[in-house]
Design an enzyme around this catalytic site. Structure first.
Site, short mmCIF file in Angstrom:
data_model
loop_
_atom_site.label_atom_id
_atom_site.label_comp_id
_atom_site.label_asym_id
_atom_site.label_seq_id
_atom_site.Cartn_x
_atom_site.Cartn_y
_atom_site.Cartn_z
N PHE A 1 0.83 -1.21 0.00
CA PHE A 1 0.00 0.00 0.00
C PHE A 1 0.87 1.26 0.00
O PHE A 1 0.53 2.26 -0.64
CB PHE A 1 -0.92 -0.02 1.23
CG PHE A 1 -2.00 1.02 1.21
CD1 PHE A 1 -3.17 0.80 0.50
CD2 PHE A 1 -1.86 2.21 1.91
CE1 PHE A 1 -4.17 1.76 0.48
CE2 PHE A 1 -2.85 3.16 1.90
CZ PHE A 1 -4.01 2.95 1.18
N GLU B 1 -7.58 -14.65 3.88
CA GLU B 1 -8.95 -15.10 4.13
C GLU B 1 -9.98 -13.99 3.94
O GLU B 1 -11.17 -14.25 3.88
CB GLU B 1 -9.04 -15.63 5.57
CG GLU B 1 -8.28 -16.93 5.76
CD GLU B 1 -8.32 -17.39 7.21
OE1 GLU B 1 -8.98 -16.73 8.03
OE2 GLU B 1 -7.69 -18.41 7.49
N HIS C 1 -9.04 -8.07 1.97
CA HIS C 1 -7.92 -7.13 2.02
C HIS C 1 -7.12 -7.18 0.71
O HIS C 1 -6.69 -6.16 0.19
CB HIS C 1 -7.00 -7.52 3.18
CG HIS C 1 -6.54 -6.36 3.98
ND1 HIS C 1 -7.16 -5.93 5.10
CD2 HIS C 1 -5.49 -5.51 3.79
CE1 HIS C 1 -6.54 -4.87 5.60
NE2 HIS C 1 -5.52 -4.60 4.82
N ARG D 1 7.42 -16.87 -9.61
CA ARG D 1 7.59 -15.63 -10.38
C ARG D 1 8.71 -14.74 -9.86
O ARG D 1 8.88 -13.60 -10.35
CB ARG D 1 6.26 -14.86 -10.38
CG ARG D 1 5.21 -15.53 -11.24
CD ARG D 1 3.80 -15.09 -10.93
NE ARG D 1 2.85 -15.74 -11.84
CZ ARG D 1 2.46 -17.02 -11.72
NH1 ARG D 1 2.90 -17.77 -10.73
NH2 ARG D 1 1.63 -17.56 -12.60
C1 DLZ Z 1 -2.26 -5.61 5.68
C2 DLZ Z 1 -1.62 -6.35 4.56
C3 DLZ Z 1 -2.07 -7.62 4.19
C4 DLZ Z 1 -3.20 -8.31 4.87
N1 DLZ Z 1 -1.47 -8.31 3.20
C5 DLZ Z 1 -0.44 -7.73 2.53
C6 DLZ Z 1 0.20 -8.43 1.47
O1 DLZ Z 1 -0.11 -9.59 1.14
N2 DLZ Z 1 1.19 -7.80 0.82
C7 DLZ Z 1 1.59 -6.52 1.13
O2 DLZ Z 1 2.50 -5.99 0.48
N3 DLZ Z 1 1.02 -5.85 2.15
C8 DLZ Z 1 0.03 -6.42 2.86
N4 DLZ Z 1 -0.56 -5.76 3.89
C9 DLZ Z 1 0.02 -4.45 4.31
C10 DLZ Z 1 -0.48 -3.23 3.52
O3 DLZ Z 1 0.13 -3.17 2.25
C11 DLZ Z 1 -0.10 -1.93 4.29
O4 DLZ Z 1 1.26 -1.94 4.58
C12 DLZ Z 1 -0.89 -1.79 5.58
O5 DLZ Z 1 -2.28 -1.87 5.36
C13 DLZ Z 1 -0.59 -0.42 6.26
O6 DLZ Z 1 -0.99 0.66 5.41
#
Ligand code: DLZ
Length: 157
Positions: A66, A93, A96, A135
């Site tokens: 994110f 699950e 998100h 990958r």
């Molecule tokens: C919260 C979250 C989840 C559940 N899964 C991933 C993921 O598979 N890959 C990833 O890069 N980041 C994940 N995050 C974190 C979010 O990208 C972000 O860092 C948090 O929601 C804080 O803004």
């Protein structure tokens, strides 16, 4: 969007622009770190292979995918010729996965529309860690290599 038969990790070296005068930022997400490290190394080694000077390959770490949008946005304010956003989002699950994947894809698209520096999307969005491994240096190639080649090509537009 099948990628079979289009593993860009195998490419014609001679057709890629030379990188000796380029400065490239690699924004790297810490989630699923083993995967993002392998993508980072694939990208970095490819840039070095195309004569980008090591000091001009700048790594910017962010907590999760994110945050790639903010990291890449900040990098667009600096003196780079291209930016590669590296992340790995794996289905869990909850929903998100969809929110993060869609937001990151749209966020990086927006940066490409608004900013002057191209941002390459090197974010795996897989159902399983096995798919991500395949990958990031496995039998589907290394998407970090492909992202580096894409970044070099984008600098010559
Ligand atoms: C919260 C979250 C989840 C559940 N899964 C991933 C993921 O598979 N890959 C990833 O890069 N980041 C994940 N995050 C974190 C979010 O990208 C972000 O860092 C948090 O929601 C804080 O803004």
């Amino acid at each position: 969007m099948a990628t079979a038969g289009n593993i860009l990790s195998q490419y014609d070296h001679s057709k890629i622009p030379d990188g000796k005068n380029l400065r490239i930022a690699l924004v790297v997400s810490g989630w699923n770190e083993a995967i993002t490290e392998a993508l980072f190394m694939g990208a970095k080694d490819t840039l070095l292979d195309h004569n980008v000077i090591e000091d001009k390959i700048v790594r910017i770490d962010v907590p999760g995918s994110f945050e790639l949008i903010y990291g890449a946005s900040r990098a667009q304010q600096m003196d780079f010729d291209a930016i590669i956003a590296i992340g790995c989002i794996i289905q869990g699950e909850t929903r998100h996965f969809e929110f993060i994947s869609n937001t990151v894809a749209h966020g990086i698209k927006d940066l490409n529309l608004i900013g002057k520096v191209p941002v390459v999307f090197c974010v795996l969005t897989d159902d399983t860690i096995e798919q991500s491994k395949a990958r990031s240096g496995g039998d589907k190639g290394n998407k970090g290599v492909e992202a580096a080649v894409t970044a070099l090509r984008m600098t010559s537009l």
